[in-house]
Scaffold this motif. Structure first.
Motif, mmCIF file in Angstrom:
data_model
loop_
_atom_site.group_PDB
_atom_site.id
_atom_site.type_symbol
_atom_site.label_atom_id
_atom_site.label_comp_id
_atom_site.label_asym_id
_atom_site.label_seq_id
_atom_site.Cartn_x
_atom_site.Cartn_y
_atom_site.Cartn_z
ATOM 1 N N ILE A 1 10.216 0.509 -9.566
ATOM 2 C CA ILE A 1 9.758 1.536 -8.625
ATOM 3 C C ILE A 1 9.366 0.923 -7.287
ATOM 4 O O ILE A 1 9.627 1.484 -6.223
ATOM 5 C CB ILE A 1 8.559 2.313 -9.215
ATOM 6 C CG1 ILE A 1 8.989 3.114 -10.442
ATOM 7 C CG2 ILE A 1 7.916 3.234 -8.171
ATOM 8 C CD1 ILE A 1 7.837 3.739 -11.203
ATOM 9 N N THR A 2 8.740 -0.239 -7.358
ATOM 10 C CA THR A 2 8.175 -0.838 -6.141
ATOM 11 C C THR A 2 9.085 -1.874 -5.504
ATOM 12 O O THR A 2 8.718 -2.480 -4.494
ATOM 13 C CB THR A 2 6.826 -1.495 -6.459
ATOM 14 O OG1 THR A 2 7.025 -2.517 -7.462
ATOM 15 C CG2 THR A 2 5.831 -0.475 -6.970
ATOM 16 N N ASP B 1 -8.065 -4.126 -0.181
ATOM 17 C CA ASP B 1 -7.630 -4.896 0.999
ATOM 18 C C ASP B 1 -6.228 -4.490 1.446
ATOM 19 O O ASP B 1 -5.342 -5.342 1.692
ATOM 20 C CB ASP B 1 -7.668 -6.405 0.704
ATOM 21 C CG ASP B 1 -9.059 -6.898 0.377
ATOM 22 O OD1 ASP B 1 -10.025 -6.306 0.902
ATOM 23 O OD2 ASP B 1 -9.185 -7.858 -0.409
ATOM 24 N N ASN B 2 -6.006 -3.177 1.557
ATOM 25 C CA ASN B 2 -4.723 -2.644 2.030
ATOM 26 C C ASN B 2 -3.541 -3.019 1.149
ATOM 27 O O ASN B 2 -2.396 -3.065 1.614
ATOM 28 C CB ASN B 2 -4.446 -3.084 3.475
ATOM 29 C CG ASN B 2 -5.325 -2.348 4.465
ATOM 30 O OD1 ASN B 2 -5.537 -1.136 4.341
ATOM 31 N ND2 ASN B 2 -5.862 -3.063 5.439
ATOM 32 N N LYS C 1 0.815 -1.209 0.000
ATOM 33 C CA LYS C 1 0.000 0.000 0.000
ATOM 34 C C LYS C 1 0.855 1.268 0.000
ATOM 35 O O LYS C 1 0.546 2.253 -0.690
ATOM 36 C CB LYS C 1 -0.919 -0.026 1.222
ATOM 37 C CG LYS C 1 -1.771 1.211 1.417
ATOM 38 C CD LYS C 1 -2.591 1.084 2.695
ATOM 39 C CE LYS C 1 -3.373 2.368 2.972
ATOM 40 N NZ LYS C 1 -4.167 2.245 4.228
ATOM 41 N N GLU C 2 1.959 1.251 0.765
ATOM 42 C CA GLU C 2 2.786 2.442 0.878
ATOM 43 C C GLU C 2 3.542 2.773 -0.407
ATOM 44 O O GLU C 2 4.120 3.850 -0.542
ATOM 45 C CB GLU C 2 3.778 2.299 2.034
ATOM 46 C CG GLU C 2 4.669 1.074 1.966
ATOM 47 C CD GLU C 2 4.061 -0.134 2.663
ATOM 48 O OE1 GLU C 2 4.806 -1.070 2.958
ATOM 49 O OE2 GLU C 2 2.820 -0.125 2.907
ATOM 50 N N MET C 3 3.551 1.846 -1.382
ATOM 51 C CA MET C 3 4.227 2.084 -2.655
ATOM 52 C C MET C 3 3.325 2.747 -3.702
ATOM 53 O O MET C 3 3.786 3.114 -4.779
ATOM 54 C CB MET C 3 4.758 0.764 -3.223
ATOM 55 C CG MET C 3 5.846 0.125 -2.405
ATOM 56 S SD MET C 3 7.359 1.076 -2.531
ATOM 57 C CE MET C 3 8.510 0.003 -1.644
#
Length: 712
Positions: free
Chosen positions: A625-626, A600-601, A569-571
């Motif tokens: 990137i991720t 779902d997060n 999620k933070e990416m």
């Protein structure tokens, strides 16, 4: 409560109370009732003209169900911010109520009748479609409009193995049987629903369970009507011209000849139609021209009665159908796939004189259909549209877009196929199926199901199992004799007593829809019709399997490929970039369409493209990137900026680390600029990640060979 208000209350099996109130609102209508259940309120009204239009021999009934957005404290979508034309969902509820009410008006009552049901107050999670018919029937029962008896609808669902009447909206996704049943105190008049491959016995059990609840609701209406003075005396009417001598002459002249035509069993509907017309024309030739001109309506009506009686008697007494088939026999079937090279999947399905051309289009999440109703805001990934142009029946009339019938038939075919559509990662696509009826002589919605199943498999959609459908009919006599007909013709639907559509796989039923034109239907006949439908369904499925029996292993070359990635999620922000700069750049450079959402997060990314090279490039960019940097790994990074104490190096897109001046080389470095400059590409090793700040510590010298120690 108003001084003249009258109400009655009942309790559902789970303890919820339903009340019916009349005499308080909309008192100028012929009948009006407010139904209440918790915060949910429906206002149902009915108005019927005192007389019928000239030469009208049918009931012009209009049922209009509407949802007020204010009922749940919402603004309507769109520019005008007001309720406009009814949504497909409202049309489907209107049809459900219409099909329950229509058979219960007297057959000779032909006055224009309008039933309006308005959702005026709503409660989150409470389904209102299962309450609409109860409110509508109650409004008619408290009026002076002729009506044979009270009717009602309930939803019955099997949830975790237990039956529940009128479940809430959040309970339906876990149900394996979801049926809407309408009936009277004595019998069932309408069935519609979807199921997850259940048996005929299980479906019948659900119908019986629903009928128990319907009987309680019919009693509630009878109790309310008994307290309303207006309902005690129904209005008198005489809507039809009549001529008993002409009726007898027409019957005596036409019946035997119509009987002979029906017994002949000609499979060509146009030849049959011409033969029947010749009988009518021969009788008219015996009459005075002025008499014919003055009584054209009666002649048409009386010939129809003679024809109907003859056709029904041939079926009941001779066991011969209009096209010569046995009662259980299915018309000849042929089908073809991959007919339309421009579509992502296609099929032609022909059964007798009914033909459907079906196309499949595969799209991304951006193509989902948005549903915006008072209580339901959602999006649909599987869409089925049904079109019925006039040329399919040889008629010359303009096509003005889909009407209520088209919306209803499309919805039935959609519900039949939807349980077999893969979900989740097995199906990243939004799917649109379009069934265009090119020829019609009965069961066109079932042809849409069969053609849709073939086209989906041709498209490479991983359909769990093929689905077929069949329409059953009924001819019943006054002496209790009856005949159940498989795969009915258009004329058998028109002249018969039932249209019962059943769809399913080899392992069970997925959807059904039943309408009857007579008062009630016994469970014995229903059980027999279901058993006969299963045999027909299996035969049709066998014929379909000769064309294609499992999904194609590959999608068509022109179909978009969707690659789905899941990221933390933070990416999500890193992929989107400031103002969408990064994701827009990836799409432009790779020629792809990228859809990103949080589920779902997790971040779920769909990369859509018809070009494999572009898809691969977009995947590589997003993965870079991720990617999560790992301690000990070596990265080829770009020097982004130089400071007095070191340099910041981008080791992955959007992810920088500090290369301290002491980690640049084994020797002492006085000035960073002596070793590096901005834009340099250098190899560095990630040596540590700060547990609190998540900042990266890099080293260049860890990758450089250590200088040999000098001997003293």
């Amino acid at each position: 409560m108003s001084q003249n208000a009258i109400s009655q209350t009942m309790t559902l099996p789970d303890g919820r109370e339903i009340s019916l109130e009349t005499g308080k609102l909309a008192k100028q209508a012929d009948g009006s009732v407010v139904l209440k259940m918790g915060k949910t309120m429906l206002l149902a009204t009915v108005v019927a003209e005192q007389s019928a239009g000239e030469d009208v021999d049918f009931l012009p009934l209009m049922v209009d169900y509407r949802e007020k957005f204010s009922a749940i404290g919402r603004f309507p979508g769109g520019f005008l911010k007001r309720e406009n034309r009814p949504s497909d969902g409202e049309v489907l509820v209107s049809r459900l109520v219409d099909r329950a009410l229509r058979p219960l008006f007297p057959s000779d009552f032909h006055a224009s009748t309008i039933v309006t049901i308005s959702l005026i107050s709503a409660e989150e999670n409470v389904a209102t479609d299962s309450l609409a018919c109860l409110a509508a029937s109650a409004a008619i029962m408290v009026s002076d409009i002729p009506f044979q008896e009270a009717t009602s609808e309930v939803r019955v669902a099997r949830i975790n193995g237990a039956w529940k009447i009128n479940p809430n909206l959040d309970e339906l996704p876990t149900a394996d049987i979801d049926l809407m049943i309408a009936g009277t105190m004595e019998s069932v008049v309408m069935v519609e629903g979807e199921m997850l491959e259940v048996s005929e016995a299980e479906m019948l059990e659900g119908i019986k369970e629903a009928h128990k609840a319907i009987q309680v609701q019919c009693k509630l209406q009878n109790d309310l009507a008994a307290l309303v003075e207006k309902s005690q005396t129904k209005r008198e009417y005489n809507h039809e011209k009549s001529d008993e001598d002409l009726l007898k002459k027409m019957h005596d002249f036409s019946y035997d000849r119509c009987f002979a035509i029906a017994k002949e069993g000609n499979a060509d509907k146009y030849k049959r139609g011409a033969d029947f017309k010749a009988v009518k024309d021969d009788f008219i030739a015996t009459l005075d021209a002025d008499f014919v001109k003055a009584n054209g309506f009666l002649l048409k009506q009386y010939f129809g009665k003679a024809q109907k009686a003859a056709v029904r008697d041939v079926v009941l007494n001779e066991k011969i159908r209009l096209d010569g088939r046995k009662t259980t026999e299915i018309r000849p079937i042929w089908s073809e796939i991959d007919y339309l090279p421009g579509s992502h999947g296609s099929a032609v399905f022909t059964r007798g004189e009914t033909q459907s051309l079906v196309s499949v289009t595969l799209g991304s999440k951006m193509d989902e259909q948005r549903v915006d109703r008072a209580l339901i805001t959602d999006s649909e990934k599987f869409i089925l549209h049904y079109n019925f142009p006039s040329f399919s029946t040889g008629e010359a009339r303009p096509n003005r877009g889909p009407g209520r019938r088209e919306i209803g038939h499309g919805n039935l075919a959609m519900r039949a196929l939807k349980p077999m559509i893969p979900t989740g990662s097995d199906n990243p696509y939004t799917i649109r199926v379009v069934s265009d009826i090119l020829e019609s002589n009965g069961s066109s919605s079932m042809a849409s199901v069969c053609g849709g199943s073939l086209a989906l498999m041709d498209a490479g959609v991983k359909l769990k199992k093929p689905v077929s459908g069949i329409a059953m009919g009924l001819i019943s006599g006054t002496d209790g004799n009856y005949a159940v007909l498989s795969d009915i013709l258009g004329d058998e639907d028109h002249l018969g007593d039932m249209d019962f559509k059943v769809t399913g796989t080899a392992d069970g039923i997925t959807a059904c829809q039943m309408d009857i034109k007579v008062k009630g239907l016994s469970f014995q006949v229903l059980e027999e019709a279901l058993a006969q439908a299963k045999e027909g369904r299996m035969h049709i499925l066998g014929e379909m399997n000769k064309t294609i029996s499992k999904p194609a292993s590959e999608y068509k070359s022109n179909a978009p490929r969707i690659i789905q990635l899941r990221i933390p999620k933070e990416m999500i922000g890193a992929v989107i970039g400031p103002g969408g700069k990064i994701i827009q750049a990836i799409q432009e450079e790779t020629g792809t369409t990228i859809v990103l959402e949080e589920v779902d997060n997790m971040g779920v990314i769909d990369i859509v493209s018809t070009d494999q090279e572009g898809s691969d490039a977009a995947v590589a960019r997003i993965k870079s990137i991720t990617a999560i940097p790992e301690v000990g790994e070596t990265y080829n990074g770009k020097v982004k900026s130089i400071v007095a104490f070191g340099a910041f190096v981008e080791i992955l897109p959007g992810q920088d680390g500090l290369l301290h001046i002491s980690e640049i080389a084994h020797k002492r470095v006085e000035k960073v600029e002596d070793e590096l400059k901005e834009g340099d590409m250098i190899d560095v090793q990630l040596v540590a990640i700060d547990p609190k700040t998540r900042k990266f510590k890099l080293s260049r010298k860890a990758l450089l060979p250590k200088p040999e120690r000098k001997e003293d």
